[in-house]
Design a protein around this motif. Structure first.
Motif, PDB file in Angstrom:
ATOM      1  N   MET A  82       0.824  -1.190   0.000  1.00  0.00           N
ATOM      2  CA  MET A  82       0.000   0.000   0.000  1.00  0.00           C
ATOM      3  C   MET A  82       0.874   1.261   0.000  1.00  0.00           C
ATOM      4  O   MET A  82       0.559   2.207  -0.705  1.00  0.00           O
ATOM      5  N   ALA A  83       1.918   1.256   0.784  1.00  0.00           N
ATOM      6  CA  ALA A  83       2.779   2.435   0.868  1.00  0.00           C
ATOM      7  C   ALA A  83       3.464   2.719  -0.463  1.00  0.00           C
ATOM      8  O   ALA A  83       3.538   3.877  -0.900  1.00  0.00           O
ATOM      9  N   GLU A  84       3.934   1.679  -1.121  1.00  0.00           N
ATOM     10  CA  GLU A  84       4.585   1.858  -2.418  1.00  0.00           C
ATOM     11  C   GLU A  84       3.579   2.352  -3.457  1.00  0.00           C
ATOM     12  O   GLU A  84       3.882   3.229  -4.265  1.00  0.00           O
ATOM     13  N   ALA A  85       2.371   1.827  -3.426  1.00  0.00           N
ATOM     14  CA  ALA A  85       1.320   2.265  -4.348  1.00  0.00           C
ATOM     15  C   ALA A  85       0.985   3.730  -4.122  1.00  0.00           C
ATOM     16  O   ALA A  85       0.840   4.503  -5.078  1.00  0.00           O
ATOM     17  N   ALA A  86       0.874   4.132  -2.882  1.00  0.00           N
ATOM     18  CA  ALA A  86       0.586   5.529  -2.563  1.00  0.00           C
ATOM     19  C   ALA A  86       1.732   6.437  -2.991  1.00  0.00           C
ATOM     20  O   ALA A  86       1.503   7.548  -3.489  1.00  0.00           O
ATOM     21  N   ALA A  87       2.957   5.978  -2.831  1.00  0.00           N
ATOM     22  CA  ALA A  87       4.120   6.783  -3.215  1.00  0.00           C
ATOM     23  C   ALA A  87       4.173   6.973  -4.729  1.00  0.00           C
ATOM     24  O   ALA A  87       4.485   8.074  -5.212  1.00  0.00           O
ATOM     25  N   ILE A  88       3.869   5.943  -5.484  1.00  0.00           N
ATOM     26  CA  ILE A  88       3.866   6.063  -6.939  1.00  0.00           C
ATOM     27  C   ILE A  88       2.760   7.014  -7.391  1.00  0.00           C
ATOM     28  O   ILE A  88       2.971   7.866  -8.253  1.00  0.00           O
ATOM     29  N   THR A  89       1.595   6.888  -6.801  1.00  0.00           N
ATOM     30  CA  THR A  89       0.489   7.778  -7.149  1.00  0.00           C
ATOM     31  C   THR A  89       0.850   9.220  -6.815  1.00  0.00           C
ATOM     32  O   THR A  89       0.595  10.139  -7.613  1.00  0.00           O
ATOM     33  N   TRP A  90       1.458   9.446  -5.673  1.00  0.00           N
ATOM     34  CA  TRP A  90       1.884  10.787  -5.277  1.00  0.00           C
ATOM     35  C   TRP A  90       2.917  11.337  -6.261  1.00  0.00           C
ATOM     36  O   TRP A  90       2.852  12.509  -6.657  1.00  0.00           O
ATOM     37  N   ALA A  91       3.862  10.504  -6.684  1.00  0.00           N
ATOM     38  CA  ALA A  91       4.875  10.936  -7.652  1.00  0.00           C
ATOM     39  C   ALA A  91       4.227  11.317  -8.980  1.00  0.00           C
ATOM     40  O   ALA A  91       4.632  12.296  -9.617  1.00  0.00           O
ATOM     41  N   LEU A  92       3.220  10.577  -9.394  1.00  0.00           N
ATOM     42  CA  LEU A  92       2.504  10.916 -10.625  1.00  0.00           C
ATOM     43  C   LEU A  92       1.753  12.242 -10.474  1.00  0.00           C
ATOM     44  O   LEU A  92       1.693  13.042 -11.413  1.00  0.00           O
ATOM     45  N   GLU A  93       1.179  12.475  -9.301  1.00  0.00           N
ATOM     46  CA  GLU A  93       0.504  13.752  -9.054  1.00  0.00           C
ATOM     47  C   GLU A  93       1.497  14.912  -9.173  1.00  0.00           C
ATOM     48  O   GLU A  93       1.193  15.946  -9.769  1.00  0.00           O
ATOM     49  N   LEU A  94       2.681  14.739  -8.624  1.00  0.00           N
ATOM     50  CA  LEU A  94       3.719  15.772  -8.717  1.00  0.00           C
ATOM     51  C   LEU A  94       4.157  15.980 -10.168  1.00  0.00           C
ATOM     52  O   LEU A  94       4.389  17.116 -10.594  1.00  0.00           O
TER      53      LEU A  94
END
Length: 58
Positions: free
Chosen positions: A1-13
């Motif tokens: 879950m943490a890795e998925a959230a981090a990737i999504t956050w990076a895409l948002e940035l």
């Protein structure tokens, strides 16, 4: 879950910064495979993050 959230956050940035080309590397095989599969085939726990990542990447 943490890795998925981090990737999504990076895409948002990346969207905010208006990057045209990005490369995502991850050791979260489940998440990477889910990005390449259909949304119905991924785990329900990360389905919302997968959906968000796919929308952000298009």
């Amino acid at each position: 879950m943490a890795e998925a959230a981090a990737i999504t956050w990076a895409l948002e940035l990346a969207v905010i910064e208006m990057f045209e080309h990005i490369c995502i590397e991850s050791d979260a095989k489940v998440y990477v495979n889910a990005l390449a599969a259909t949304i119905d085939d991924c785990l329900w726990k990360i389905r919302a993050l997968i959906s968000m990542s796919l929308k952000l990447s298009s």
